[in-house]
Design an enzyme around this catalytic site. Structure first.
Site, PDB file in Angstrom:
ATOM      1  N   GLU A 112      15.369 -28.596  -2.007  1.00  0.00           N
ATOM      2  CA  GLU A 112      15.014 -30.018  -2.143  1.00  0.00           C
ATOM      3  C   GLU A 112      13.514 -30.286  -2.244  1.00  0.00           C
ATOM      4  O   GLU A 112      12.988 -31.158  -1.557  1.00  0.00           O
ATOM      5  CB  GLU A 112      15.620 -30.815  -0.971  1.00  0.00           C
ATOM      6  N   GLU A 157      27.162 -27.030  -2.428  1.00  0.00           N
ATOM      7  CA  GLU A 157      27.451 -27.906  -1.273  1.00  0.00           C
ATOM      8  C   GLU A 157      28.411 -29.029  -1.625  1.00  0.00           C
ATOM      9  O   GLU A 157      28.263 -30.156  -1.142  1.00  0.00           O
ATOM     10  CB  GLU A 157      26.143 -28.529  -0.732  1.00  0.00           C
TER      11      GLU A 157
HETATM   12  C1  XIL Z   1      23.170 -30.752   6.812  1.00  0.00           C
HETATM   13  C2  XIL Z   1      24.221 -30.328   7.816  1.00  0.00           C
HETATM   14  O1  XIL Z   1      25.484 -30.421   7.216  1.00  0.00           O
HETATM   15  C3  XIL Z   1      24.142 -31.194   9.046  1.00  0.00           C
HETATM   16  O2  XIL Z   1      25.002 -30.695  10.063  1.00  0.00           O
HETATM   17  C4  XIL Z   1      22.711 -31.249   9.577  1.00  0.00           C
HETATM   18  O3  XIL Z   1      22.637 -32.174  10.624  1.00  0.00           O
HETATM   19  C5  XIL Z   1      21.751 -31.641   8.480  1.00  0.00           C
HETATM   20  O4  XIL Z   1      21.893 -30.769   7.378  1.00  0.00           O
HETATM   21  N1  XIL Z   1      21.611 -30.642   1.970  1.00  0.00           N
HETATM   22  C6  XIL Z   1      21.450 -29.376   2.491  1.00  0.00           C
HETATM   23  C7  XIL Z   1      22.109 -29.014   3.765  1.00  0.00           C
HETATM   24  O5  XIL Z   1      20.829 -28.528   1.835  1.00  0.00           O
HETATM   25  O6  XIL Z   1      21.375 -28.080   4.499  1.00  0.00           O
HETATM   26  C8  XIL Z   1      22.385 -30.237   4.608  1.00  0.00           C
HETATM   27  O7  XIL Z   1      23.154 -29.833   5.735  1.00  0.00           O
HETATM   28  C9  XIL Z   1      23.113 -31.287   3.799  1.00  0.00           C
HETATM   29  C10 XIL Z   1      22.276 -31.731   2.632  1.00  0.00           C
END
Ligand code: XIL
Length: 356
Positions: free
Chosen positions: A164, A273
């Site tokens: 990101e 994701e």
């Molecule tokens: C999220 C997790 O799912 C949560 O449990 C945590 O509180 C925050 O991070 N993009 C990403 C992930 O790359 O690492 C994130 O994961 C969700 C968004």
């Protein structure tokens, strides 16, 4: 055993056809799983994994091992977990997930080395006012990647090195690392990870850059420059946090075109994701679940046609999804419900993987 299909119709038929010699029609047949179907296509199907349910819930472990061939640590490989104290790496939680994966013949996507969230306070301080922020970032990356390098007992062959780094407008995101080190931190992060494990496949990962638009144009341009500059970047992760309802998921044509142009740079493309929010839609529950199944099916189908090699969901059961916490609203964004029953989205994914 409980691993017998209760399904009728399409998938039960496929299971019967695939079963070994002469199962009687009334005999129990092992169900076809997402994992079997993905294996047959030569791709990985993955899920993000949370430590607590993995330790505490049998249904969580069983479903994960049965249905998926890749895992991503949802949290415990992030800097705030593995290096809460400067110089002391604590891999106990991530090692438990990696060991589970190894015991079940699953691969691991390492996530994530460089991000603007989930950093320990000490690291944020070093980045802001420390004498050697580059050294701290390098030590972190090398410490983690070396622990999981190819010749270690529990190798992690793929890393989301930088997560990101761009904004929705396609600009460099203002983060602890861009402020401390300037935009060159991206190339350095990939070089340091490559030094630590020359065999690892190194990915840039981001959200909202799945279809065509300002952000995905910028991701593509940035990767083109990195690849052109000889930086060891091998792939790109499309997060795919989407939703039902108009405009909440990329169109198939845009997604296909974006994957094609990334692959034309010589990069491997993973979906890293995926989840599909219900709260962005309208109408009764049953129609939302059908819409969700359609979004999962459309995106998986486009991705398979476009040549992606790994397709990971951000969790797999609505009992443990980040979406309600993130949005502040109840949801049900994943293909298994809170009781680990298969939802329409599960059957849609299976049908697409089966090629039906
Ligand atoms: C999220 C997790 O799912 C949560 O449990 C945590 O509180 C925050 O991070 N993009 C990403 C992930 O790359 O690492 C994130 O994961 C969700 C968004």
């Amino acid at each position: 055993t409980t691993r017998f299909t209760r399904r009728t119709g399409l998938l039960a038929g496929a299971a019967l056809a695939a079963s070994t010699s002469g199962a009687r029609a009334d005999e129990a047949v092992a169900p076809i799983t997402l994992r079997d179907l993905a294996d047959a296509r030569g791709i990985r199907i993955g899920a993000a994994v949370a430590s607590r349910p993995l330790a505490n819930e049998l249904a969580y472990r069983d479903t994960l091992a049965r249905e998926f061939s890749s895992v991503t640590c949802e949290n415990v490989m992030k800097p705030s977990f593995v290096q809460a104290t400067p110089g002391y790496f604590d891999f106990h939680a991530s090692d438990a997930i990696v060991a589970f994966a190894a015991a079940h013949g699953m691969t691991v996507r390492g996530h994530t080395l460089v991000w603007h969230q989930q950093n320990p306070a000490w690291l944020e301080r070093v980045a802001a006012v420390g004498e050697n922020p580059a050294g701290a970032l390098r030590d972190h990356i090398v410490g983690v990647v070396r622990h999981y390098r190819n010749d270690s007992p529990a190798p992690v062959p793929v890393w989301d090195v930088v997560n990101e780094a761009l904004t929705d407008n396609g600009l460099m995101r203002d983060t602890l690392w861009s402020r401390a080190l300037g935009p060159g931190y991206l190339a350095d992060a990939f070089r340091w990870a490559h030094e630590a494990d020359p065999d690892a496949r190194l990915f840039y990962n981001d959200f909202g850059a799945e279809g065509l638009g300002r952000k995905s144009n910028a991701v593509h341009a940035m990767l083109r420059d990195l690849v052109g500059g000889g930086v060891p970047v091998h792939g790109v992760g499309l997060q795919m946090h989407v939703g039902i309802g108009h405009g909440h998921a990329p169109s198939g044509t845009d997604l296909a075109a974006n994957i094609a142009r990334l692959r034309a740079l010589g990069l491997e493309v993973h979906v890293t994701e995926m989840d599909v929010k219900l709260q962005t839609g309208t109408g009764p529950d049953a129609s939302r679940l059908a819409d969700q199944a359609q979004v999962y099916a459309d995106i998986l189908s486009t991705c398979l046609d476009a040549g992606i090699t790994s397709f990971t969901l951000w969790g797999f059961t609505d009992a443990h999804s980040w979406i309600p916490g993130f949005t502040g609203k109840p949801d049900g964004a994943l293909p298994f419900d809170t009781a680990y029953e298969q939802k329409p989205a599960y059957h849609a994914l299976a049908r697409v993987l089966a090629g039906d």
